[in-house]
Design a protein around this motif. Structure first.
Motif, PDB file in Angstrom:
ATOM      1  N   UNK A  53      -1.672  -1.853  -0.290  1.00 60.49           N
ATOM      2  CA  UNK A  53      -3.116  -2.002  -0.417  1.00 60.49           C
ATOM      3  C   UNK A  53      -3.508  -3.054  -1.283  1.00 60.49           C
ATOM      4  N   UNK A  54      -2.950  -2.861  -2.581  1.00 59.84           N
ATOM      5  CA  UNK A  54      -3.250  -3.805  -3.604  1.00 59.84           C
ATOM      6  C   UNK A  54      -2.991  -5.358  -3.354  1.00 59.84           C
ATOM      7  N   UNK A  55      -1.749  -5.451  -2.695  1.00 55.27           N
ATOM      8  CA  UNK A  55      -1.196  -6.704  -2.620  1.00 55.27           C
ATOM      9  C   UNK A  55      -1.780  -7.310  -1.258  1.00 55.27           C
ATOM     10  N   UNK A  56      -2.385  -6.757  -0.546  1.00 55.45           N
ATOM     11  CA  UNK A  56      -2.835  -7.196   0.787  1.00 55.45           C
ATOM     12  C   UNK A  56      -4.487  -7.689   0.320  1.00 55.45           C
ATOM     13  N   UNK A  57      -5.070  -7.016  -0.612  1.00 54.11           N
ATOM     14  CA  UNK A  57      -6.300  -7.146  -1.158  1.00 54.11           C
ATOM     15  C   UNK A  57      -6.194  -8.675  -2.014  1.00 54.11           C
ATOM     16  N   UNK A  58      -5.064  -8.819  -2.862  1.00 52.36           N
ATOM     17  CA  UNK A  58      -5.195  -9.777  -4.001  1.00 52.36           C
ATOM     18  C   UNK A  58      -4.659 -11.096  -3.337  1.00 52.36           C
TER      19      UNK A  58
END
Length: 242
Positions: free
Chosen positions: A74-79
């Motif tokens: 989730x974090x990697x996809x967002x950032x």
């Protein structure tokens, strides 16, 4: 006479042989048999408990690694705008400790890979702070927002801050009434490396590096998915010294 003498000489040997202990196979007593059976059963139960505890520990580790993988994804996809797919793990098919261990290793490899990618983004964010290119840093003004929860609703105070491309931060929205400290809500704002502006992981705008400023509205779920946050924000490019 000779025969009598020979018999007389063999008599001690015969007596000696009769006095030797007789060796025979002993049969375990009933008590010994019961004790042995109880010991065998106890060892079997202990072995079963140890195996069960090991299986439970592996499943707990599997859950932890799955949660970590979901968080990293989730974090990697967002950032960054992209993220490798999480290994497909079916917990119902984890019928042996070997299968569970193999699944845990797959997830650990994934978490190690994505952790390295997140650290690389952190490094690029720090570099952009020192030498920003157009579109690398934006200033965001969150106007008044309306928060509706299951048991309350309130309007928040405006907030302002700066985001670097690739950065994700949580801000705390507070009730517009300064004396009421009970009402507040978290809001995550992400400015991705692909120039997407996200609020609570929902894309609300694409930042154009050639535009000095812009405006966007949002209607997103709260962080706990127990309400909604409706509002708007203005953002502008930050250039030169900041």
């Amino acid at each position: 006479m000779s025969l009598f003498r020979a018999g007389f000489l063999l008599l001690p040997l015969f007596i000696s042989a009769c006095s030797l202990p007789i060796l025979h196979k002993t049969t375990p007593s009933e008590t010994e048999q019961t004790t042995h059976q109880a010991s065998s059963k106890e060892q079997a139960v202990t072995s079963s408990q140890t195996s069960g505890e090991r299986s439970q520990a592996l499943l707990k580790t599997l859950d932890e690694e799955m949660k970590q993988a979901a968080s990293h994804h989730s974090e990697l996809l967002a950032r960054s705008g992209t993220a490798p797919s999480i290994p497909s793990i079916d917990k119902e098919s984890m019928t042996t400790q070997l299968l569970t261990s193999e699944a845990i290793q797959q997830l650990r490899d994934y978490n190690r890979q994505t952790s390295e990618q997140l650290m690389a983004i952190d490094s690029r964010v720090e570099q952009r702070k020192k030498a920003a290119l157009p579109g690398d840093i934006i200033q965001i003004l969150v106007s008044k927002t309306n928060i509706t929860l299951a048991d309350s609703s309130f309007v928040t105070q405006p907030l302002i801050g700066q985001w670097v491309r690739g950065e994700s931060r949580v801000i705390r929205l507070k009730d517009g009434l300064l004396f009421d400290a009970q009402h507040s809500e978290d809001l995550r704002i992400t400015y991705s490396e692909s120039y997407q502006l996200l609020v609570n992981d929902k894309v609300i705008s694409i930042v154009n590096p050639n535009n000095e400023k812009s405006h966007a509205t949002f209607d997103v779920d709260t962080s706990e998915n127990n309400g909604t946050i409706i509002g708007s924000l203005d953002y502008r490019q930050v250039t030169g010294s900041h």
